[in-house]
Design a protein around this motif. Structure first.
Motif, mmCIF file in Angstrom:
data_model
loop_
_atom_site.group_PDB
_atom_site.id
_atom_site.type_symbol
_atom_site.label_atom_id
_atom_site.label_comp_id
_atom_site.label_asym_id
_atom_site.label_seq_id
_atom_site.Cartn_x
_atom_site.Cartn_y
_atom_site.Cartn_z
ATOM 1 N N LEU A 256 0.837 -1.202 0.000
ATOM 2 C CA LEU A 256 0.000 0.000 0.000
ATOM 3 C C LEU A 256 0.873 1.254 0.000
ATOM 4 C CD1 LEU A 256 -2.759 -1.229 2.490
ATOM 5 C CD2 LEU A 256 -3.081 -0.746 0.052
ATOM 6 N N ALA A 257 1.982 1.209 0.748
ATOM 7 C CA ALA A 257 2.905 2.351 0.781
ATOM 8 C C ALA A 257 3.477 2.612 -0.607
ATOM 9 C CB ALA A 257 4.031 2.088 1.782
ATOM 10 N N GLN A 258 3.886 1.537 -1.263
ATOM 11 C CA GLN A 258 4.488 1.679 -2.592
ATOM 12 C C GLN A 258 3.476 2.262 -3.574
ATOM 13 O OE1 GLN A 258 5.726 -1.999 -4.429
ATOM 14 N NE2 GLN A 258 7.094 -0.942 -5.871
ATOM 15 N N ALA A 259 2.245 1.713 -3.542
ATOM 16 C CA ALA A 259 1.217 2.172 -4.482
ATOM 17 C C ALA A 259 0.818 3.616 -4.201
ATOM 18 C CB ALA A 259 -0.005 1.255 -4.392
ATOM 19 N N LEU A 260 0.656 3.963 -2.908
ATOM 20 C CA LEU A 260 0.236 5.319 -2.561
ATOM 21 C C LEU A 260 1.339 6.330 -2.861
ATOM 22 C CD1 LEU A 260 -1.646 4.260 0.663
ATOM 23 C CD2 LEU A 260 -2.721 5.481 -1.243
ATOM 24 N N ALA A 261 2.593 5.901 -2.665
ATOM 25 C CA ALA A 261 3.716 6.806 -2.954
ATOM 26 C C ALA A 261 3.817 7.083 -4.446
ATOM 27 C CB ALA A 261 5.021 6.195 -2.437
ATOM 28 N N ALA A 262 3.396 6.121 -5.264
ATOM 29 C CA ALA A 262 3.494 6.271 -6.718
ATOM 30 C C ALA A 262 2.355 7.116 -7.288
ATOM 31 C CB ALA A 262 3.496 4.888 -7.374
ATOM 32 N N GLY A 263 1.278 7.284 -6.511
ATOM 33 C CA GLY A 263 0.102 7.994 -7.015
ATOM 34 C C GLY A 263 0.111 9.459 -6.630
ATOM 35 N N PRO A 264 -0.999 10.165 -6.963
ATOM 36 C CA PRO A 264 -1.111 11.572 -6.575
ATOM 37 C C PRO A 264 -1.107 11.703 -5.051
ATOM 38 C CG PRO A 264 -3.211 10.741 -7.405
ATOM 39 C CD PRO A 264 -2.200 9.667 -7.651
ATOM 40 N N ARG A 265 -0.479 12.746 -4.565
ATOM 41 C CA ARG A 265 -0.331 12.900 -3.108
ATOM 42 C C ARG A 265 -1.664 13.274 -2.462
ATOM 43 N NH1 ARG A 265 4.389 13.338 0.181
ATOM 44 N NH2 ARG A 265 5.380 12.327 -1.583
ATOM 45 N N PRO A 266 -2.178 12.467 -1.518
ATOM 46 C CA PRO A 266 -3.426 12.818 -0.837
ATOM 47 C C PRO A 266 -3.259 14.051 0.064
ATOM 48 C CG PRO A 266 -2.830 10.516 -0.436
ATOM 49 C CD PRO A 266 -1.644 11.190 -1.050
ATOM 50 N N LYS A 267 -4.400 14.618 0.472
ATOM 51 C CA LYS A 267 -4.374 15.846 1.283
ATOM 52 C C LYS A 267 -3.841 15.604 2.688
ATOM 53 C CE LYS A 267 -8.167 18.075 -1.177
ATOM 54 N NZ LYS A 267 -9.557 17.657 -1.425
ATOM 55 N N ARG A 268 -4.304 14.509 3.291
ATOM 56 C CA ARG A 268 -3.827 14.193 4.643
ATOM 57 C C ARG A 268 -2.494 13.453 4.558
ATOM 58 N NH1 ARG A 268 -9.687 11.957 6.833
ATOM 59 N NH2 ARG A 268 -10.316 13.824 7.978
ATOM 60 N N THR A 269 -1.801 13.390 5.682
ATOM 61 C CA THR A 269 -0.517 12.696 5.708
ATOM 62 C C THR A 269 -0.738 11.212 6.029
ATOM 63 O OG1 THR A 269 0.671 14.679 6.349
ATOM 64 C CG2 THR A 269 1.715 12.578 6.908
ATOM 65 N N ASN A 412 -7.808 11.592 1.523
ATOM 66 C CA ASN A 412 -8.187 12.772 0.736
ATOM 67 C C ASN A 412 -9.444 13.457 1.239
ATOM 68 O OD1 ASN A 412 -6.620 13.740 -1.414
ATOM 69 N ND2 ASN A 412 -6.944 11.823 -2.524
ATOM 70 N N SER A 413 -10.167 12.775 2.109
ATOM 71 C CA SER A 413 -11.487 13.266 2.484
ATOM 72 C C SER A 413 -11.417 14.115 3.744
ATOM 73 C CB SER A 413 -12.428 12.085 2.733
ATOM 74 O OG SER A 413 -12.138 11.505 3.984
ATOM 75 N N THR A 414 -12.589 14.659 4.116
ATOM 76 C CA THR A 414 -12.692 15.353 5.393
ATOM 77 C C THR A 414 -13.405 14.463 6.401
ATOM 78 O OG1 THR A 414 -14.746 16.346 4.627
ATOM 79 C CG2 THR A 414 -12.733 17.667 4.370
ATOM 80 N N PHE A 415 -13.662 13.209 5.998
ATOM 81 C CA PHE A 415 -14.339 12.277 6.902
ATOM 82 C C PHE A 415 -13.430 11.933 8.079
ATOM 83 C CE2 PHE A 415 -14.809 7.720 8.090
ATOM 84 C CZ PHE A 415 -16.015 7.834 8.767
ATOM 85 N N THR A 416 -13.944 12.160 9.270
ATOM 86 C CA THR A 416 -13.203 11.798 10.477
ATOM 87 C C THR A 416 -14.037 10.777 11.241
ATOM 88 O OG1 THR A 416 -12.139 13.954 10.560
ATOM 89 C CG2 THR A 416 -12.176 12.695 12.604
ATOM 90 N N PRO A 417 -13.555 9.541 11.310
ATOM 91 C CA PRO A 417 -14.351 8.503 11.968
ATOM 92 C C PRO A 417 -14.520 8.791 13.457
ATOM 93 C CG PRO A 417 -12.144 7.689 11.462
ATOM 94 C CD PRO A 417 -12.273 9.038 10.808
ATOM 95 N N VAL A 418 -15.587 8.294 14.020
ATOM 96 C CA VAL A 418 -15.860 8.473 15.451
ATOM 97 C C VAL A 418 -16.240 7.125 16.072
ATOM 98 C CG1 VAL A 418 -16.563 10.899 15.352
ATOM 99 C CG2 VAL A 418 -18.266 9.106 14.938
ATOM 100 N N TRP A 419 -16.020 7.023 17.356
ATOM 101 C CA TRP A 419 -16.435 5.824 18.082
ATOM 102 C C TRP A 419 -17.963 5.764 18.146
ATOM 103 C CZ3 TRP A 419 -12.793 2.431 18.698
ATOM 104 C CH2 TRP A 419 -11.481 2.811 19.001
ATOM 105 N N ALA A 420 -18.492 4.592 18.087
ATOM 106 C CA ALA A 420 -19.905 4.387 18.398
ATOM 107 C C ALA A 420 -20.057 4.524 19.916
ATOM 108 C CB ALA A 420 -20.334 2.998 17.942
ATOM 109 N N PRO A 421 -21.303 4.763 20.388
ATOM 110 C CA PRO A 421 -21.490 4.783 21.841
ATOM 111 C C PRO A 421 -20.919 3.486 22.434
ATOM 112 C CG PRO A 421 -23.504 5.442 20.711
ATOM 113 C CD PRO A 421 -22.547 4.996 19.651
ATOM 114 N N GLU A 422 -20.133 3.599 23.478
ATOM 115 C CA GLU A 422 -19.509 2.453 24.150
ATOM 116 C C GLU A 422 -18.457 1.749 23.283
ATOM 117 O OE1 GLU A 422 -20.589 1.512 27.531
ATOM 118 O OE2 GLU A 422 -21.456 3.502 27.182
#
Ligand SMILES: [Zn+2]
Length: 426
Positions: A256-269, A412-422
Protein backbone atom coordinates in the motif's frame (compact mmCIF):
# COMPACT_ATOMS: atom_id res chain seq x y z
CA UNK A 1 15.58 -14.01 9.06
CA UNK A 2 15.35 -16.97 11.45
CA UNK A 3 11.77 -16.12 12.31
CA UNK A 4 12.41 -12.42 13.15
CA UNK A 5 12.28 -12.95 16.91
CA UNK A 6 11.27 -9.97 19.03
CA UNK A 7 14.26 -7.87 20.17
CA UNK A 8 16.68 -9.88 18.00
CA UNK A 9 19.30 -9.03 15.42
CA UNK A 10 16.96 -10.51 12.81
CA UNK A 11 14.15 -8.17 13.82
CA UNK A 12 16.58 -5.28 13.31
CA UNK A 13 17.58 -6.59 9.87
CA UNK A 14 13.90 -6.93 8.89
CA UNK A 15 13.27 -3.33 10.00
CA UNK A 16 16.32 -2.18 8.04
CA UNK A 17 15.14 -4.04 4.94
CA UNK A 18 11.72 -2.35 5.15
CA UNK A 19 13.49 0.99 5.63
CA UNK A 20 15.47 0.42 2.43
CA UNK A 21 12.23 -0.17 0.53
CA UNK A 22 10.66 2.96 2.03
CA UNK A 23 13.70 4.91 0.87
CA UNK A 24 13.43 3.46 -2.62
CA UNK A 25 9.78 4.58 -2.84
CA UNK A 26 10.65 8.09 -1.65
CA UNK A 27 8.74 7.97 1.60
CA UNK A 28 9.95 10.56 4.09
CA UNK A 29 11.85 9.15 7.06
CA UNK A 30 10.38 9.32 10.58
CA UNK A 31 12.97 7.25 12.41
CA UNK A 32 16.15 8.11 14.29
CA UNK A 33 18.88 10.34 12.86
CA UNK A 34 17.06 11.10 9.63
CA UNK A 35 16.48 7.42 8.83
CA UNK A 36 13.43 5.17 8.81
CA UNK A 37 14.37 2.88 11.69
CA UNK A 38 13.33 3.83 15.18
CA UNK A 39 15.23 2.03 17.94
CA UNK A 40 13.45 1.71 21.27
CA UNK A 41 15.78 1.12 24.18
CA UNK A 42 14.32 -1.19 26.80
CA UNK A 43 15.47 -1.67 30.37
CA UNK A 44 14.70 -5.10 31.78
CA UNK A 45 14.83 -4.86 35.53
CA UNK A 46 15.23 -7.77 37.87
CA UNK A 47 15.79 -8.43 41.53
CA UNK A 48 19.53 -8.62 42.20
CA UNK A 49 19.35 -9.32 45.95
CA UNK A 50 16.50 -11.00 47.89
CA UNK A 51 13.68 -8.58 48.61
CA UNK A 52 12.63 -7.93 52.20
CA UNK A 53 9.10 -7.31 53.46
CA UNK A 54 8.93 -5.14 56.57
CA UNK A 55 5.71 -5.29 58.53
CA UNK A 56 5.54 -4.16 62.17
CA UNK A 57 8.59 -5.65 63.80
CA UNK A 58 8.72 -8.49 61.29
CA UNK A 59 11.20 -8.78 58.45
CA UNK A 60 10.57 -11.49 55.87
CA UNK A 61 13.06 -12.34 53.15
CA UNK A 62 12.48 -13.69 49.64
CA UNK A 63 13.38 -17.38 49.56
CA UNK A 64 13.14 -17.75 53.35
CA UNK A 65 9.78 -16.75 54.80
CA UNK A 66 8.48 -15.18 51.59
CA UNK A 67 8.29 -15.65 47.85
CA UNK A 68 8.04 -12.60 45.61
CA UNK A 69 5.79 -13.57 42.71
CA UNK A 70 5.47 -10.12 41.09
CA UNK A 71 7.71 -7.15 41.59
CA UNK A 72 6.87 -3.68 40.32
CA UNK A 73 9.78 -1.57 41.51
CA UNK A 74 12.58 -1.16 44.05
CA UNK A 75 10.21 -0.17 46.83
CA UNK A 76 6.49 -0.44 47.36
CA UNK A 77 4.78 0.50 50.58
CA UNK A 78 1.39 1.35 51.96
CA UNK A 79 -1.04 0.89 54.82
CA UNK A 80 -2.16 -2.65 55.63
CA UNK A 81 -5.70 -3.56 54.63
CA UNK A 82 -6.92 -6.97 55.76
CA UNK A 83 -9.37 -7.92 53.07
CA UNK A 84 -12.66 -9.09 54.51
CA UNK A 85 -14.98 -11.38 52.55
CA UNK A 86 -17.48 -9.42 50.47
CA UNK A 87 -15.32 -6.28 50.24
CA UNK A 88 -15.21 -5.24 46.59
CA UNK A 89 -12.57 -2.50 46.58
CA UNK A 90 -9.58 -1.18 48.53
CA UNK A 91 -8.00 2.30 48.69
CA UNK A 92 -5.39 2.90 45.98
CA UNK A 93 -1.86 2.18 47.17
CA UNK A 94 -2.84 -0.17 49.97
CA UNK A 95 -1.03 -3.32 51.02
CA UNK A 96 -3.72 -5.97 50.96
CA UNK A 97 -3.57 -9.10 53.08
CA UNK A 98 -5.70 -11.69 51.32
CA UNK A 99 -7.90 -13.91 53.47
CA UNK A 100 -6.86 -17.54 53.81
CA UNK A 101 -8.55 -18.23 50.53
CA UNK A 102 -10.09 -21.50 49.52
CA UNK A 103 -7.90 -23.28 46.97
CA UNK A 104 -7.81 -21.60 43.57
CA UNK A 105 -5.81 -19.04 41.68
CA UNK A 106 -5.25 -15.69 43.42
CA UNK A 107 -7.38 -12.81 42.19
CA UNK A 108 -5.61 -10.99 39.38
CA UNK A 109 -5.17 -7.24 39.31
CA UNK A 110 -7.36 -5.40 36.86
CA UNK A 111 -10.57 -6.81 35.60
CA UNK A 112 -11.33 -10.45 35.10
CA UNK A 113 -12.20 -11.80 31.67
CA UNK A 114 -15.87 -11.46 32.47
CA UNK A 115 -15.38 -7.81 33.37
CA UNK A 116 -16.01 -8.30 37.10
CA UNK A 117 -13.97 -5.82 39.17
CA UNK A 118 -11.34 -7.40 41.41
CA UNK A 119 -11.12 -6.04 44.95
CA UNK A 120 -7.32 -5.61 44.76
CA UNK A 121 -7.38 -3.17 41.82
CA UNK A 122 -5.10 -0.24 42.64
CA UNK A 123 -3.33 -2.02 45.53
CA UNK A 124 0.43 -1.48 45.76
CA UNK A 125 1.06 -4.94 47.15
CA UNK A 126 -0.97 -8.09 47.69
CA UNK A 127 0.09 -10.57 50.35
CA UNK A 128 -1.25 -14.12 50.36
CA UNK A 129 -0.64 -17.29 52.30
CA UNK A 130 1.73 -19.48 50.30
CA UNK A 131 0.20 -22.57 48.74
CA UNK A 132 3.43 -23.91 47.20
CA UNK A 133 4.73 -27.36 48.00
CA UNK A 134 8.30 -27.40 49.43
CA UNK A 135 9.62 -28.37 45.97
CA UNK A 136 7.72 -25.55 44.26
CA UNK A 137 8.97 -23.14 46.93
CA UNK A 138 12.61 -24.12 46.32
CA UNK A 139 12.23 -23.87 42.53
CA UNK A 140 10.50 -20.48 42.73
CA UNK A 141 13.10 -19.11 45.16
CA UNK A 142 15.92 -20.06 42.78
CA UNK A 143 14.36 -18.33 39.77
CA UNK A 144 15.24 -14.77 38.79
CA UNK A 145 12.44 -12.36 39.65
CA UNK A 146 11.59 -9.80 36.99
CA UNK A 147 10.61 -6.32 38.02
CA UNK A 148 9.26 -5.65 34.55
CA UNK A 149 10.59 -3.89 31.51
CA UNK A 150 10.29 -0.26 30.55
CA UNK A 151 11.44 2.07 27.83
CA UNK A 152 14.54 4.01 28.84
CA UNK A 153 13.13 7.21 27.29
CA UNK A 154 9.54 6.99 28.49
CA UNK A 155 8.67 8.43 31.88
CA UNK A 156 6.12 6.26 33.68
CA UNK A 157 2.72 7.98 33.80
CA UNK A 158 1.93 10.28 36.72
CA UNK A 159 0.58 8.26 39.60
CA UNK A 160 2.70 5.31 38.56
CA UNK A 161 1.90 2.27 36.54
CA UNK A 162 -1.27 0.53 37.55
CA UNK A 163 0.42 -2.66 38.58
CA UNK A 164 0.46 -4.60 41.78
CA UNK A 165 3.35 -6.39 43.46
CA UNK A 166 2.62 -9.82 44.95
CA UNK A 167 4.19 -11.93 47.63
CA UNK A 168 3.34 -15.21 49.31
CA UNK A 169 4.23 -15.77 52.96
CA UNK A 170 4.79 -18.99 54.84
CA UNK A 171 2.40 -19.80 57.68
CA UNK A 172 4.34 -18.12 60.51
CA UNK A 173 5.00 -14.95 58.56
CA UNK A 174 1.39 -14.79 57.37
CA UNK A 175 0.13 -15.13 60.94
CA UNK A 176 2.49 -12.36 62.06
CA UNK A 177 1.13 -9.96 59.44
CA UNK A 178 -2.46 -10.99 60.14
CA UNK A 179 -1.92 -10.07 63.81
CA UNK A 180 -0.95 -6.47 62.95
CA UNK A 181 -3.43 -3.62 63.22
CA UNK A 182 -5.19 -2.29 60.13
CA UNK A 183 -3.26 0.63 58.68
CA UNK A 184 0.18 -0.59 59.83
CA UNK A 185 2.84 0.61 57.39
CA UNK A 186 4.15 -2.29 55.32
CA UNK A 187 6.94 -2.08 52.75
CA UNK A 188 8.64 -4.34 50.28
CA UNK A 189 12.17 -3.39 49.28
CA UNK A 190 14.40 -4.96 46.68
CA UNK A 191 17.62 -4.22 44.91
CA UNK A 192 17.20 -4.09 41.17
CA UNK A 193 19.59 -4.33 38.27
CA UNK A 194 18.78 -3.66 34.62
CA UNK A 195 19.88 -5.19 31.36
CA UNK A 196 19.39 -3.40 28.06
CA UNK A 197 17.45 -4.61 25.04
CA UNK A 198 16.07 -3.00 21.92
CA UNK A 199 13.16 -3.29 19.58
CA UNK A 200 12.97 -1.64 16.17
CA UNK A 201 10.19 -0.01 14.17
CA UNK A 202 10.40 1.04 10.52
CA UNK A 203 8.47 4.28 10.00
CA UNK A 204 7.97 6.50 6.97
CA UNK A 205 5.38 8.92 5.72
CA UNK A 206 3.90 10.68 2.73
CA UNK A 207 3.25 14.26 3.80
CA UNK A 208 -0.16 15.48 2.71
CA UNK A 209 -0.53 17.99 -0.12
CA UNK A 210 -2.98 20.25 1.72
CA UNK A 211 -1.35 22.76 4.13
CA UNK A 212 -4.10 22.25 6.71
CA UNK A 213 -5.13 18.64 6.17
CA UNK A 214 -1.51 17.47 6.24
CA UNK A 215 -1.64 17.95 10.02
CA UNK A 216 -4.08 15.03 10.14
CA UNK A 217 -2.57 11.57 9.99
CA UNK A 218 -3.80 8.22 8.74
CA UNK A 219 -1.59 5.48 10.13
CA UNK A 220 -1.21 2.04 8.54
CA UNK A 221 0.64 -0.57 10.57
CA UNK A 222 1.64 -4.20 10.97
CA UNK A 223 4.13 -6.06 13.13
CA UNK A 224 7.37 -7.05 11.49
CA UNK A 225 8.55 -9.54 14.12
CA UNK A 226 7.59 -13.14 14.77
CA UNK A 227 8.60 -15.75 17.34
CA UNK A 228 12.01 -16.82 16.00
CA UNK A 229 13.42 -20.32 16.32
CA UNK A 230 12.40 -23.14 18.67
CA UNK A 231 15.00 -25.86 19.04
CA UNK A 232 12.45 -28.21 20.64
CA UNK A 233 9.90 -27.85 17.81
CA UNK A 234 8.66 -31.21 16.51
CA UNK A 235 10.18 -32.20 13.16
CA UNK A 236 13.27 -30.94 11.36
CA UNK A 237 12.08 -27.34 10.82
CA UNK A 238 13.04 -25.20 13.78
CA UNK A 239 12.42 -21.84 12.12
CA UNK A 240 9.05 -20.22 12.65
CA UNK A 241 8.78 -18.04 9.58
CA UNK A 242 5.47 -16.40 10.42
CA UNK A 243 4.47 -15.99 6.77
CA UNK A 244 0.91 -15.26 7.83
CA UNK A 245 1.81 -13.84 11.27
CA UNK A 246 2.67 -11.18 10.35
CA UNK A 247 4.74 -11.08 7.18
CA UNK A 248 1.40 -10.95 5.35
CA UNK A 249 0.32 -7.78 7.13
CA UNK A 250 3.79 -6.29 6.77
CA UNK A 251 3.89 -6.77 3.01
CA UNK A 252 0.30 -5.53 2.74
CA UNK A 253 1.33 -2.25 4.37
CA UNK A 254 4.48 -2.11 2.23
CA UNK A 255 2.50 -2.72 -0.97
CA UNK A 256 0.00 0.00 0.00
CA UNK A 257 2.90 2.35 0.78
CA UNK A 258 4.49 1.68 -2.59
CA UNK A 259 1.22 2.17 -4.48
CA UNK A 260 0.24 5.32 -2.56
CA UNK A 261 3.72 6.81 -2.95
CA UNK A 262 3.49 6.27 -6.72
CA UNK A 263 0.10 7.99 -7.02
CA UNK A 264 -1.11 11.57 -6.57
CA UNK A 265 -0.33 12.90 -3.11
CA UNK A 266 -3.43 12.82 -0.84
CA UNK A 267 -4.37 15.85 1.28
CA UNK A 268 -3.83 14.19 4.64
CA UNK A 269 -0.52 12.70 5.71
CA UNK A 270 -0.13 8.93 5.49
CA UNK A 271 2.13 7.17 7.98
CA UNK A 272 3.43 3.64 7.47
CA UNK A 273 4.63 2.03 10.66
CA UNK A 274 5.95 -1.52 10.94
CA UNK A 275 6.34 -2.44 14.57
CA UNK A 276 8.84 -4.66 16.35
CA UNK A 277 8.21 -6.95 19.30
CA UNK A 278 4.47 -7.46 18.99
CA UNK A 279 5.02 -11.12 19.86
CA UNK A 280 7.36 -10.88 22.84
CA UNK A 281 7.08 -7.22 23.76
CA UNK A 282 4.05 -6.98 26.05
CA UNK A 283 4.10 -3.48 27.50
CA UNK A 284 7.41 -2.76 25.73
CA UNK A 285 6.34 -3.59 22.18
CA UNK A 286 7.27 -1.38 19.25
CA UNK A 287 3.67 -0.16 18.99
CA UNK A 288 3.69 0.83 22.67
CA UNK A 289 6.81 2.88 22.01
CA UNK A 290 5.10 4.46 19.02
CA UNK A 291 2.13 5.61 21.12
CA UNK A 292 4.12 6.49 24.26
CA UNK A 293 6.78 8.54 22.46
CA UNK A 294 4.89 9.44 19.31
CA UNK A 295 6.60 10.99 16.31
CA UNK A 296 3.06 12.01 15.39
CA UNK A 297 0.83 13.52 18.08
CA UNK A 298 -1.83 11.01 19.09
CA UNK A 299 -4.66 13.55 18.83
CA UNK A 300 -3.72 14.24 15.20
CA UNK A 301 -4.24 10.64 14.17
CA UNK A 302 -7.52 10.41 12.27
CA UNK A 303 -7.40 6.62 12.17
CA UNK A 304 -5.02 3.70 12.51
CA UNK A 305 -5.46 0.46 10.59
CA UNK A 306 -3.43 -2.55 11.63
CA UNK A 307 -2.91 -5.38 9.13
CA UNK A 308 -2.54 -8.76 10.75
CA UNK A 309 -2.67 -12.30 9.36
CA UNK A 310 -4.39 -12.04 6.02
CA UNK A 311 -2.42 -14.60 3.99
CA UNK A 312 -5.20 -17.17 4.03
CA UNK A 313 -8.92 -16.70 3.35
CA UNK A 314 -11.46 -17.06 6.11
CA UNK A 315 -14.39 -19.24 4.98
CA UNK A 316 -16.64 -17.42 7.45
CA UNK A 317 -16.64 -14.32 5.24
CA UNK A 318 -17.13 -13.83 1.46
CA UNK A 319 -14.25 -14.91 -0.80
CA UNK A 320 -11.28 -12.55 -1.06
CA UNK A 321 -12.56 -10.46 1.81
CA UNK A 322 -11.04 -9.21 5.01
CA UNK A 323 -12.70 -8.60 8.31
CA UNK A 324 -12.24 -5.69 10.66
CA UNK A 325 -11.93 -6.28 14.39
CA UNK A 326 -14.36 -4.23 16.45
CA UNK A 327 -16.19 -3.25 13.24
CA UNK A 328 -19.23 -1.98 15.12
CA UNK A 329 -17.13 0.07 17.59
CA UNK A 330 -16.70 2.92 15.08
CA UNK A 331 -17.99 4.08 11.70
CA UNK A 332 -14.61 3.59 9.98
CA UNK A 333 -15.15 0.07 8.64
CA UNK A 334 -18.57 0.78 7.16
CA UNK A 335 -17.25 3.91 5.41
CA UNK A 336 -14.26 2.06 3.95
CA UNK A 337 -16.60 -0.71 2.78
CA UNK A 338 -18.79 1.92 1.07
CA UNK A 339 -15.68 3.03 -0.79
CA UNK A 340 -15.10 -0.49 -2.06
CA UNK A 341 -12.98 -2.14 0.61
CA UNK A 342 -13.73 -5.86 0.79
CA UNK A 343 -14.12 -5.39 4.50
CA UNK A 344 -16.75 -7.00 6.71
CA UNK A 345 -17.57 -7.54 10.35
CA UNK A 346 -15.27 -9.77 12.41
CA UNK A 347 -17.03 -13.17 12.32
CA UNK A 348 -15.19 -14.40 15.41
CA UNK A 349 -15.95 -11.90 18.18
CA UNK A 350 -15.49 -14.66 20.78
CA UNK A 351 -11.74 -14.56 19.97
CA UNK A 352 -11.47 -10.94 21.16
CA UNK A 353 -9.14 -10.10 18.26
CA UNK A 354 -9.85 -6.38 18.74
CA UNK A 355 -7.78 -6.46 21.92
CA UNK A 356 -5.15 -8.96 20.71
CA UNK A 357 -3.34 -6.90 18.08
CA UNK A 358 -1.30 -3.70 18.10
CA UNK A 359 -4.41 -1.65 17.25
CA UNK A 360 -5.51 -1.82 20.87
CA UNK A 361 -2.53 0.34 21.93
CA UNK A 362 -3.87 3.11 19.70
CA UNK A 363 -7.52 2.54 20.56
CA UNK A 364 -6.80 2.81 24.30
CA UNK A 365 -5.30 6.24 23.57
CA UNK A 366 -8.53 7.21 21.84
CA UNK A 367 -7.41 6.79 18.22
CA UNK A 368 -10.01 5.08 16.01
CA UNK A 369 -8.04 1.91 15.42
CA UNK A 370 -8.92 -1.55 14.20
CA UNK A 371 -7.20 -4.61 12.78
CA UNK A 372 -7.73 -5.86 9.24
CA UNK A 373 -7.40 -9.64 8.98
CA UNK A 374 -8.65 -12.89 7.52
CA UNK A 375 -7.14 -15.25 10.09
CA UNK A 376 -9.12 -18.47 9.82
CA UNK A 377 -7.86 -20.02 13.07
CA UNK A 378 -5.55 -22.37 11.14
CA UNK A 379 -3.47 -24.73 13.22
CA UNK A 380 -0.17 -23.37 11.87
CA UNK A 381 -0.65 -20.35 14.14
CA UNK A 382 2.66 -19.89 16.02
CA UNK A 383 3.98 -23.14 14.50
CA UNK A 384 6.80 -23.89 12.08
CA UNK A 385 4.10 -24.63 9.47
CA UNK A 386 3.21 -20.95 9.05
CA UNK A 387 5.08 -20.99 5.73
CA UNK A 388 5.02 -18.92 2.56
CA UNK A 389 3.99 -22.05 0.62
CA UNK A 390 0.60 -21.84 2.37
CA UNK A 391 -0.05 -18.23 1.41
CA UNK A 392 -3.07 -17.76 -0.86
CA UNK A 393 -1.68 -14.98 -3.02
CA UNK A 394 -4.83 -14.58 -5.14
CA UNK A 395 -6.83 -13.94 -1.98
CA UNK A 396 -4.21 -11.60 -0.56
CA UNK A 397 -3.81 -9.62 -3.73
CA UNK A 398 -7.54 -9.03 -4.27
CA UNK A 399 -8.29 -8.37 -0.63
CA UNK A 400 -5.38 -6.00 -0.02
CA UNK A 401 -5.84 -4.23 -3.35
CA UNK A 402 -9.45 -3.53 -2.40
CA UNK A 403 -8.09 -1.43 0.49
CA UNK A 404 -6.02 0.87 -1.72
CA UNK A 405 -8.67 3.25 -3.07
CA UNK A 406 -10.60 3.39 0.23
CA UNK A 407 -7.39 4.31 2.08
CA UNK A 408 -6.60 6.93 -0.56
CA UNK A 409 -10.16 8.22 -0.19
CA UNK A 410 -9.77 8.45 3.60
CA UNK A 411 -6.50 10.36 3.17
CA UNK A 412 -8.19 12.77 0.74
CA UNK A 413 -11.49 13.27 2.48
CA UNK A 414 -12.69 15.35 5.39
CA UNK A 415 -14.34 12.28 6.90
CA UNK A 416 -13.20 11.80 10.48
CA UNK A 417 -14.35 8.50 11.97
CA UNK A 418 -15.86 8.47 15.45
CA UNK A 419 -16.43 5.82 18.08
CA UNK A 420 -19.91 4.39 18.40
CA UNK A 421 -21.49 4.78 21.84
CA UNK A 422 -19.51 2.45 24.15
CA UNK A 423 -17.19 1.70 21.23
CA UNK A 424 -14.01 3.15 22.67
CA UNK A 425 -12.22 0.56 24.79
CA UNK A 426 -11.23 1.38 28.35
ZN1 LIG B 1 1.68 -13.88 16.47
Amino acid sequence: MNGRASNSRDEWIAATYIASQFQMWNLEPMGDNGGYVQAAEILREQMSAPAVLSAGTGQFTHGKEMLVTALTGAKVSGPLVKLAPGVTSVPAGSVVLMPEAPAGPPAAAGRGRGGAPQPTVGAALVISLATQTPEQWTTAAAKPVSAGSRFAKVTPPAGGLVRTARVALNRDAYNAVAALAEGTAVSLQAELSATKAFTWNAVGRLTGSDPTAREQFVVLGAHLDHIGMRENAPGPDKIFNGADDDASGTVAVMALAQALAAGPRPKRTLVFALFGSEEGGGTVSGSSYFVELPVVAIEKMVAQLQFEMLARPDPMVPARSLWLTGYERSNLGSQLAKQGARLVQDPRPDQSFFTRSDNIKFARKGVISHTVSSFNLHTDYHQAGDEVSKVDFAHMLDAVRSMLEPVRWLANSTFTPVWAPEGRPR
